[in-house]
Scaffold this active site. Structure first.
Site, PDB file in Angstrom:
ATOM      1  N   GLY A 171       0.814  -1.206   0.000  1.00  0.00           N
ATOM      2  CA  GLY A 171       0.000   0.000   0.000  1.00  0.00           C
ATOM      3  C   GLY A 171       0.844   1.251   0.000  1.00  0.00           C
ATOM      4  N   ASN A 172       0.199   2.378   0.240  1.00  0.00           N
ATOM      5  CA  ASN A 172       0.906   3.651   0.334  1.00  0.00           C
ATOM      6  C   ASN A 172       0.285   4.498   1.432  1.00  0.00           C
ATOM      7  OD1 ASN A 172      -1.316   5.287  -0.928  1.00  0.00           O
ATOM      8  ND2 ASN A 172      -0.792   4.021  -2.717  1.00  0.00           N
ATOM      9  N   ARG A 173       0.786   5.702   1.626  1.00  0.00           N
ATOM     10  CA  ARG A 173       0.386   6.518   2.772  1.00  0.00           C
ATOM     11  C   ARG A 173      -0.826   7.417   2.506  1.00  0.00           C
ATOM     12  NH1 ARG A 173       6.183   6.653   3.252  1.00  0.00           N
ATOM     13  NH2 ARG A 173       6.847   5.752   5.243  1.00  0.00           N
TER      14      ARG A 173
END
Length: 363
Positions: A171-173
């Site tokens: 995932g990412n932030r």
């Protein structure tokens, strides 16, 4: 604050006064010779909440038989109404005619929402969450705020999650806050809005159709489906560039493993797919989260993707990073028009982005 006779009976003067920290206005007849015109000249905006079927009828037909209705007849600024009534009353032809009249007069509606009603019934007519009313007031007092009545807008929000196994993902932030701010402001402005999202909304999504997804492929499917009946597509989600080629079945155990190798393959380019299936005069908007050379990256993305507008932000800049409640963006559209929007709350950024979209539609 002003109370109608019905509100006075339902809520009680003292209860309202204790919450408002002031005595509410209640009558045309009192110390002032013309309280309705004095209030109309004093106010910047008038909010009617909850707006009953009876009061909407008064507003639509110019009935002026109490302080509230005379105030509204004398007031020439923005008016926001938050309807609340049984679904049978809201859907009645007479009420809908009154609503259309008021919309034509420039009145701004917030809701109603679907949900549990008085008497235990369920349907449309429920008062929206108070947050929507507060945000509507903020929006319609913002200089340059305009209506989006009749537009069908689909927004994507959040970062995609690409599965590694049954419990882990890449995932990412991205928090999805900017995408949700766009959905919220567009709904307040009168658009019909859906949000394709990987994250829960930061507020009760009374006025937005929510489509939950996880991966880039799921988001592509949802956006392509939404494309069929959307006037505007806004791809603000942070889509992972790669996914695991073959996610593991079950949960990968750590025991006995010194390393775990993942084979990654490219995800579909959702923006390119949307542009290839564009239904003219559909407007498609992309986002670019960068850490350097923002204007150059935005220009390259606009040229390579074929979209109508790119919104770029530097996520390395304090206050503009993932998860923040503020943002600062650079806009570049297909006509070469560019604009920098300085640091501001994401709802204000959203209003500016939507204004740029309207400018494209009106070309």
């Amino acid at each position: 604050m002003l109370l109608t006779d019905a509100a006075e009976r339902f809520l009680g003067v003292q209860a309202v006064a204790s919450v408002a920290h002031s005595n509410p206005f209640r009558s045309l007849f009192g110390d002032s010779p013309s309280p309705h015109t004095e209030l109309a000249e004093w106010a910047d905006l008038v909010v009617v909440v909850p707006a009953t079927a009876d009061f909407l009828a008064k507003m639509a037909h110019g009935v002026a038989d109490d302080l509230g209705s005379t105030l509204l007849l004398a007031f020439d600024g923005p008016v926001v109404v938050a309807p609340a009534m049984h679904s049978a009353m809201w859907e009645a032809p007479a009420t809908q005619r009154n609503v259309m009249t008021l919309v034509g007069d420039g009145v701004h509606f917030v809701g109603p929402a679907e949900g549990r009603l008085a008497g235990g019934d369920v349907g449309i007519g429920r008062l929206v969450d108070p947050l929507w009313v507060v945000e509507a007031v903020h929006y319609w007092l913002t200089p340059g705020a305009g209506p989006l009545d009749g537009l069908r807008i689909t927004v994507s929000a959040g970062g995609t999650r690409e599965p590694i196994d049954a419990v882990r993902y890449i995932g990412n932030r991205s928090s999805g806050r900017q995408g949700w701010a766009l959905a919220q402001v567009a709904a307040l402005a009168g658009a019909s809005v859906r949000c394709v999202t990987t994250v829960d909304p930061p507020f009760r999504a009374d006025l937005v159709e929510v489509l939950r997804v996880e991966s880039a492929e799921q988001m592509l499917d949802a956006m392509r489906s939404a494309q069929e009946d959307s006037d505007v597509l806004i791809m603000s989600a942070a889509v992972a560039d790669f996914r695991v080629a073959e996610p593991f079945a079950g949960k990968v155990k750590r025991a006995g493993k010194e390393r775990l190798e993942l084979s990654l393959v490219p995800n579909p380019d959702i923006l390119v797919e949307l542009v290839q299936h564009r239904k003219q005069p559909q407007v498609i908007v992309g986002f670019a989260a960068e850490v350097e050379r923002l204007e150059e990256s935005v220009a390259n993305k606009l040229a390579n993707k074929g979209v109508d507008l790119i919104v770029g932000n530097n996520v390395a800049e304090p206050g503009s990073e993932f998860g923040s409640v503020t943002n600062a963006v650079y806009l570049l559209d297909r006509l070469g028009r560019q604009r920098r929007i300085e640091m501001a709350p994401k709802t204000e950024i959203a209003a500016s982005i939507l204004a740029a979209i309207v400018a494209l539609i009106e070309v």
